[in-house]
Design a protein around this motif. Structure first.
Motif, short mmCIF file in Angstrom:
data_model
loop_
_atom_site.label_atom_id
_atom_site.label_comp_id
_atom_site.label_asym_id
_atom_site.label_seq_id
_atom_site.Cartn_x
_atom_site.Cartn_y
_atom_site.Cartn_z
N ASP A 158 10.98 7.49 -10.31
CA ASP A 158 12.09 8.12 -9.60
C ASP A 158 11.93 8.06 -8.08
N GLN A 159 10.92 7.34 -7.61
CA GLN A 159 10.69 7.25 -6.17
C GLN A 159 11.00 5.84 -5.68
N LEU A 160 11.69 5.73 -4.56
CA LEU A 160 12.03 4.44 -3.97
C LEU A 160 11.44 4.32 -2.57
N LEU A 161 11.21 3.09 -2.16
CA LEU A 161 10.60 2.79 -0.87
C LEU A 161 11.65 2.31 0.12
N GLY A 162 11.53 2.75 1.35
CA GLY A 162 12.33 2.23 2.45
C GLY A 162 11.43 1.83 3.60
N PRO A 163 11.91 1.02 4.55
CA PRO A 163 11.07 0.63 5.68
C PRO A 163 10.45 1.82 6.42
N LYS A 164 11.18 2.94 6.46
CA LYS A 164 10.65 4.09 7.20
C LYS A 164 9.36 4.63 6.59
N HIS A 165 9.19 4.48 5.29
CA HIS A 165 7.94 4.90 4.67
C HIS A 165 6.76 4.09 5.23
N VAL A 166 7.03 2.84 5.58
CA VAL A 166 5.97 1.95 6.06
C VAL A 166 5.71 2.17 7.55
N TYR A 167 6.78 2.15 8.37
CA TYR A 167 6.52 2.21 9.81
C TYR A 167 6.14 3.60 10.30
N PHE A 184 0.83 -1.21 0.00
CA PHE A 184 0.00 0.00 0.00
C PHE A 184 0.86 1.26 0.00
N VAL A 185 1.86 1.29 0.88
CA VAL A 185 2.70 2.49 0.99
C VAL A 185 3.53 2.68 -0.28
N ALA A 186 4.01 1.58 -0.87
CA ALA A 186 4.75 1.70 -2.12
C ALA A 186 3.89 2.34 -3.20
N LEU A 187 2.64 1.94 -3.27
CA LEU A 187 1.71 2.55 -4.22
C LEU A 187 1.38 3.99 -3.82
N TYR A 188 1.26 4.22 -2.53
CA TYR A 188 0.92 5.55 -2.02
C TYR A 188 1.96 6.58 -2.43
N ILE A 189 3.25 6.20 -2.37
CA ILE A 189 4.31 7.15 -2.71
C ILE A 189 4.78 7.00 -4.17
N PRO A 196 24.76 0.80 -0.87
CA PRO A 196 25.39 -0.09 0.12
C PRO A 196 24.35 -0.70 1.07
N THR A 197 24.58 -1.94 1.44
CA THR A 197 23.62 -2.62 2.32
C THR A 197 23.51 -1.95 3.68
N THR A 198 24.55 -1.23 4.08
CA THR A 198 24.53 -0.56 5.38
C THR A 198 23.83 0.79 5.33
N SER A 199 23.48 1.24 4.13
CA SER A 199 22.85 2.54 3.98
C SER A 199 21.38 2.48 4.36
N SER A 200 20.88 3.57 4.93
CA SER A 200 19.46 3.65 5.29
C SER A 200 18.62 4.27 4.17
N LYS A 201 19.24 4.54 3.03
CA LYS A 201 18.52 5.13 1.92
C LYS A 201 17.50 4.15 1.35
N PRO A 202 16.36 4.64 0.92
CA PRO A 202 15.37 3.76 0.27
C PRO A 202 15.96 3.10 -0.97
N ARG A 203 15.55 1.85 -1.23
CA ARG A 203 16.14 1.12 -2.36
C ARG A 203 15.13 0.23 -3.10
N TYR A 204 13.88 0.20 -2.65
CA TYR A 204 12.93 -0.78 -3.18
C TYR A 204 11.85 -0.12 -4.04
N ALA A 262 5.81 0.68 15.12
CA ALA A 262 6.87 1.35 15.88
C ALA A 262 8.17 1.34 15.08
N ASP A 263 9.09 2.21 15.46
CA ASP A 263 10.37 2.29 14.76
C ASP A 263 11.12 0.97 14.77
N ASN A 264 10.96 0.19 15.85
CA ASN A 264 11.74 -1.06 15.97
C ASN A 264 11.23 -2.18 15.06
#
Length: 353
Positions: free
Chosen positions: A53-62, A41-46, A127-135, A98-100
């Motif tokens: 040109d828009q990517l999804l990250g976990p933060k978009h969901v939580y 849903f959130v992937a479609l929402y954004i 990079p896998t360690t990056s918090s940038k959206p990638r999906y 929640a964030d966790n």
């Protein structure tokens, strides 16, 4: 920014996920639960869709809230994207997660679920360690959530996507599952190695038994034979007493009789294979193995020429996950959806590599 697609609500997204990934599909739990629905849903929402040109990250969901999800106009959706990007961005309302929960969304829902099944793509240059959206949802997968798609058109679109996008193994899972979902009056026809046929009552256990006889046996046995097949209702529905006695086994209608008894007549000394078919429960546990060994002892058959198999539809499905910890050492597990593999539980010390 790429045009934002029309939206279904989260519950409607989940309903479609359950259609797209029916029982028997790999990773089904992680691709059809509420978290998966939230993620799609959130992937479609954004507008996180392949080619955009828009990517999804976990933060978009939580960080999504009930109130924000209800705001579906383009301005509100664009404002949400901007708020997530800004360290000081504020989203009002009751949070979904929640964030966790970020690791669970990232690992279970995305990496091990939607990405693994081919519904989501991930940028490989981050990079896998990056918090940038990638999906991003694949374009063909995202199209299945068009609110204008319904009825036969939706069913056909889902079938087309499954055929084009799911792996050979995933398609095999679906085929096996669909075979077991026929009309209640349909009988399952099992063809034995010698060409004889038997009719089993319809249901997943019978379909799995059919796979054991017709797929497992010719793959793993040099000269396969069926000594008996049993069903809970009738206990014994097919047995070859003459063949069994010819190799020194006296099959009796006993509470310990397994779902199937196979034999490999190829070796100098025949191999006896006890098979338990698990559509829901009943694997070859340590206790069950001991019971079957007693049956072997009573029949006077050498233990060293006996094998134990637990047959499942799929290793990603609930039955295997439920009782994998109870499988007996010295036994094997076979999965109809991955017919060329055999899982061995061994206590023999070996060199790895």
């Amino acid at each position: 920014m790429t045009d934002l697609p029309a939206l279904l609500n989260r519950d409607q997204v989940r309903e479609r996920l359950l259609e797209i990934f029916p029982v028997g599909t790999a990773y089904r739990i992680d691709t059809t639960n509420l978290t998966a629905a939230s993620t799609v849903f959130v992937a479609l929402y954004i507008g996180a869709i392949e080619g955009g040109d828009q990517l999804l990250g976990p933060k978009h969901v939580y960080r999504m809230t009930e109130e924000q999800a209800a705001l579906t106009d383009p301005d509100a959706r664009t404002a949400y994207i901007a708020a997530i990007r800004s360290p000081k961005g504020e989203i009002k309302g009751s949070r979904w997660y929640a964030d966790n929960t970020r690791e669970g969304i990232r690992d279970d829902t995305l990496r091990e679920g939607l990405v693994a099944i081919g519904a989501v793509v991930a940028r490989g240059d981050i990079p896998t360690t990056s918090s940038k959206p990638r999906y991003a949802l694949t374009a063909s997968f995202a199209a299945l959530f068009d609110p204008a798609l319904a009825g036969d058109a939706l069913s056909q679109a889902i079938a087309d996507w499954q055929a084009a996008s799911l792996s050979k193994g995933a398609l095999a899972r679906l085929a096996i599952n669909l075979q077991g979902a026929g009309k209640s009056g349909d009988k399952v026809i099992v063809t034995f190695p010698n060409g004889e046929t038997r009719l089993l009552k319809p249901g997943p256990s019978s379909e799995l038994t059919k796979a054991v006889v017709e797929v497992f046996a010719p793959r793993f046995l040099a000269e396969p034979a069926v000594l008996s097949i049993s069903e809970s209702a009738t206990k014994v529905i097919a047995r070859d007493d003459a063949l069994a006695k010819s190799i020194g086994l006296n099959i009796q209608v006993d509470k310990n009789l397994p779902d199937a008894i196979l034999a490999d007549l190829g070796p100098a000394h025949p191999l006896l294979i006890f098979v338990e078919v698990v559509a829901s429960d009943g694997p070859v546990s340590e206790r069950r193995k001991a019971d079957l060994l007693k049956l072997v002892d009573d029949a006077g058959f050498p233990k060293e020429h006996v094998a134990f198999i637990t047959a499942y539809l799929d290793r990603s499905a609930a039955p295997f996950k439920k009782n994998v910890n109870t499988l007996a050492w010295g036994s094997y597990a076979w999965f109809a959806s991955e017919p060329d593999g055999l899982l061995e539980l061994t206590t023999t010390r070996r060199t790895i590599g």
